[in-house]
Design a protein around this motif. Structure first.
Motif, PDB file in Angstrom:
ATOM      1  N   ILE A 109       1.059  -1.259   0.192  1.00 24.28           N
ATOM      2  CA  ILE A 109      -0.222  -0.082   0.519  1.00 24.28           C
ATOM      3  C   ILE A 109       0.574   0.873  -0.069  1.00 24.28           C
ATOM      4  O   ILE A 109       0.253   2.773  -0.748  1.00 24.28           O
ATOM      5  N   LEU A 110       2.003   0.933   0.810  1.00 27.21           N
ATOM      6  CA  LEU A 110       2.688   3.011   0.782  1.00 27.21           C
ATOM      7  C   LEU A 110       3.707   2.923  -0.147  1.00 27.21           C
ATOM      8  O   LEU A 110       3.795   3.478  -0.783  1.00 27.21           O
ATOM      9  N   ASP A 111       3.989   1.932  -1.572  1.00 25.85           N
ATOM     10  CA  ASP A 111       4.781   1.378  -2.139  1.00 25.85           C
ATOM     11  C   ASP A 111       4.098   2.130  -3.271  1.00 25.85           C
ATOM     12  O   ASP A 111       4.230   3.002  -4.315  1.00 25.85           O
ATOM     13  N   HIS A 112       2.599   2.039  -3.031  1.00 26.40           N
ATOM     14  CA  HIS A 112       1.916   2.148  -4.088  1.00 26.40           C
ATOM     15  C   HIS A 112       1.962   3.870  -4.138  1.00 26.40           C
ATOM     16  O   HIS A 112       1.524   4.614  -5.428  1.00 26.40           O
ATOM     17  N   ALA A 113       1.322   4.219  -2.690  1.00 31.57           N
ATOM     18  CA  ALA A 113       1.180   5.647  -3.273  1.00 31.57           C
ATOM     19  C   ALA A 113       2.187   6.130  -2.513  1.00 31.57           C
ATOM     20  O   ALA A 113       1.888   7.203  -3.366  1.00 31.57           O
ATOM     21  N   SER A 149       1.974  12.610  -4.568  1.00 27.15           N
ATOM     22  CA  SER A 149       1.885  12.116  -2.820  1.00 27.15           C
ATOM     23  C   SER A 149       3.032  12.681  -1.559  1.00 27.15           C
ATOM     24  O   SER A 149       3.902  12.940  -2.394  1.00 27.15           O
ATOM     25  N   LYS A 150       2.238  13.143  -0.741  1.00 24.42           N
ATOM     26  CA  LYS A 150       3.364  13.025  -0.020  1.00 24.42           C
ATOM     27  C   LYS A 150       3.345  11.896   1.833  1.00 24.42           C
ATOM     28  O   LYS A 150       3.514  12.031   2.408  1.00 24.42           O
ATOM     29  N   VAL A 151       2.401  11.247   0.532  1.00 24.79           N
ATOM     30  CA  VAL A 151       2.754   9.854   1.817  1.00 24.79           C
ATOM     31  C   VAL A 151       4.438   9.330   1.969  1.00 24.79           C
ATOM     32  O   VAL A 151       4.977   9.591   0.890  1.00 24.79           O
ATOM     33  N   THR A 152       4.878   8.864   3.243  1.00 22.19           N
ATOM     34  CA  THR A 152       6.113   8.750   4.000  1.00 22.19           C
ATOM     35  C   THR A 152       5.837   7.246   4.739  1.00 22.19           C
ATOM     36  O   THR A 152       4.832   7.030   4.968  1.00 22.19           O
ATOM     37  N   TYR A 153       6.737   7.598   5.156  1.00 21.80           N
ATOM     38  CA  TYR A 153       6.946   6.063   5.837  1.00 21.80           C
ATOM     39  C   TYR A 153       5.578   5.803   7.378  1.00 21.80           C
ATOM     40  O   TYR A 153       5.857   4.950   8.118  1.00 21.80           O
ATOM     41  N   PRO A 211       0.558   3.325  10.343  1.00 21.43           N
ATOM     42  CA  PRO A 211      -0.838   2.952  10.827  1.00 21.43           C
ATOM     43  C   PRO A 211      -1.809   3.404   9.393  1.00 21.43           C
ATOM     44  O   PRO A 211      -2.603   2.739   9.644  1.00 21.43           O
ATOM     45  N   TYR A 212      -1.699   4.570   8.410  1.00 23.18           N
ATOM     46  CA  TYR A 212      -3.123   4.807   8.336  1.00 23.18           C
ATOM     47  C   TYR A 212      -3.211   3.526   7.010  1.00 23.18           C
ATOM     48  O   TYR A 212      -4.283   2.707   7.287  1.00 23.18           O
ATOM     49  N   ALA A 213      -1.896   3.334   6.446  1.00 26.02           N
ATOM     50  CA  ALA A 213      -1.938   1.829   5.224  1.00 26.02           C
ATOM     51  C   ALA A 213      -2.470   0.618   6.005  1.00 26.02           C
ATOM     52  O   ALA A 213      -3.285   0.087   5.578  1.00 26.02           O
ATOM     53  N   SER A 214      -1.878   0.112   7.746  1.00 28.87           N
ATOM     54  CA  SER A 214      -2.474  -1.055   8.281  1.00 28.87           C
ATOM     55  C   SER A 214      -4.086  -0.902   8.723  1.00 28.87           C
ATOM     56  O   SER A 214      -3.937  -1.914   8.220  1.00 28.87           O
ATOM     57  N   PRO A 271      -6.596   2.887  -0.906  1.00 28.90           N
ATOM     58  CA  PRO A 271      -5.383   3.137   0.254  1.00 28.90           C
ATOM     59  C   PRO A 271      -4.722   4.768  -0.406  1.00 28.90           C
ATOM     60  O   PRO A 271      -3.750   4.427  -0.841  1.00 28.90           O
ATOM     61  N   LEU A 272      -4.754   5.267   0.467  1.00 25.04           N
ATOM     62  CA  LEU A 272      -3.863   7.015   1.001  1.00 25.04           C
ATOM     63  C   LEU A 272      -3.395   7.319  -0.324  1.00 25.04           C
ATOM     64  O   LEU A 272      -2.889   7.522  -0.466  1.00 25.04           O
TER      65      LEU A 272
END
Length: 182
Positions: free
Chosen positions: A115-119, A125-129, A133-136, A173-174
């Motif tokens: 999910i994180l890698d895709h986002a 995207s401003k998604v980081t590691y 918790p949101y991805a989870s 997700p994300l």
């Protein structure tokens, strides 16, 4: 109910105070509930929180199968209070006894990373590691809302909540959301 607590890999938790993942999985419906912990000192309190959650939904906690790290006086006292429940612990070097929770943790790690890698592939995207918790939570919602072979007549969410999950509110997700304003 199967319970397992594992240290979150540093690659995921490097930007977070969260260091442990507590996974609780119902053996019959496969309903999953995850808690994110900073330490493992009070695992019995998280068990109490889950027992209260199940009671509010109209179910009872009959038996808990957990790892040896749950083997504390606090859990024994909790199991003796009303309503009581039985508990057992898997052997320290035999993960197959608590295999349902162990396998779920491995699958969780891969699902959250996916999910994180895709986002993060989205250039805007401003998604980081630190958003793990949101991805989870997205992964948990997906797992609880789809059918599985162990309980083919209803989803895990439906088995616990008593209502069907609302798929109209699902999203990737994300992902960035676009709203059309009239």
């Amino acid at each position: 109910v199967r319970m397992d607590c594992k240290k979150i890999p540093k690659s995921l938790a490097k930007c977070s105070k969260i260091k442990y993942l507590l996974t609780i999985k119902d053996a019959k419906s496969r309903f999953v509930r995850r808690f994110y912990l900073t330490g493992t000192a009070r695992l019995h309190q998280w068990t109490l929180l889950y027992r209260n959650f199940i009671r509010r939904k109209g179910h009872t906690l009959a038996h808990v199968m957990a790892d040896g790290e749950f083997q504390t006086a606090g859990l024994a006292e909790l199991a003796a209070t009303e309503p009581t429940f039985d508990f057992s612990f898997s052997s320290p070097h035999c993960q197959s006894q608590n295999g349902l929770a162990e396998a779920d943790i491995k699958r969780w790690d891969k699902g959250v990373r996916c999910i994180l890698d895709h986002a993060m592939k989205d250039p805007k995207s401003k998604v980081t590691y630190k958003h793990f918790p949101y991805a989870s939570e997205c992964l948990t919602d997906i797992e609880n809302s789809v059918f599985n072979p162990q309980c083919p007549e209803m989803t895990p969410f439906e088995a616990v909540e008593g209502i069907m999950p609302d798929a109209s509110v699902w999203q990737i997700p994300l992902s960035r959301c676009w709203y059309y304003i009239y």
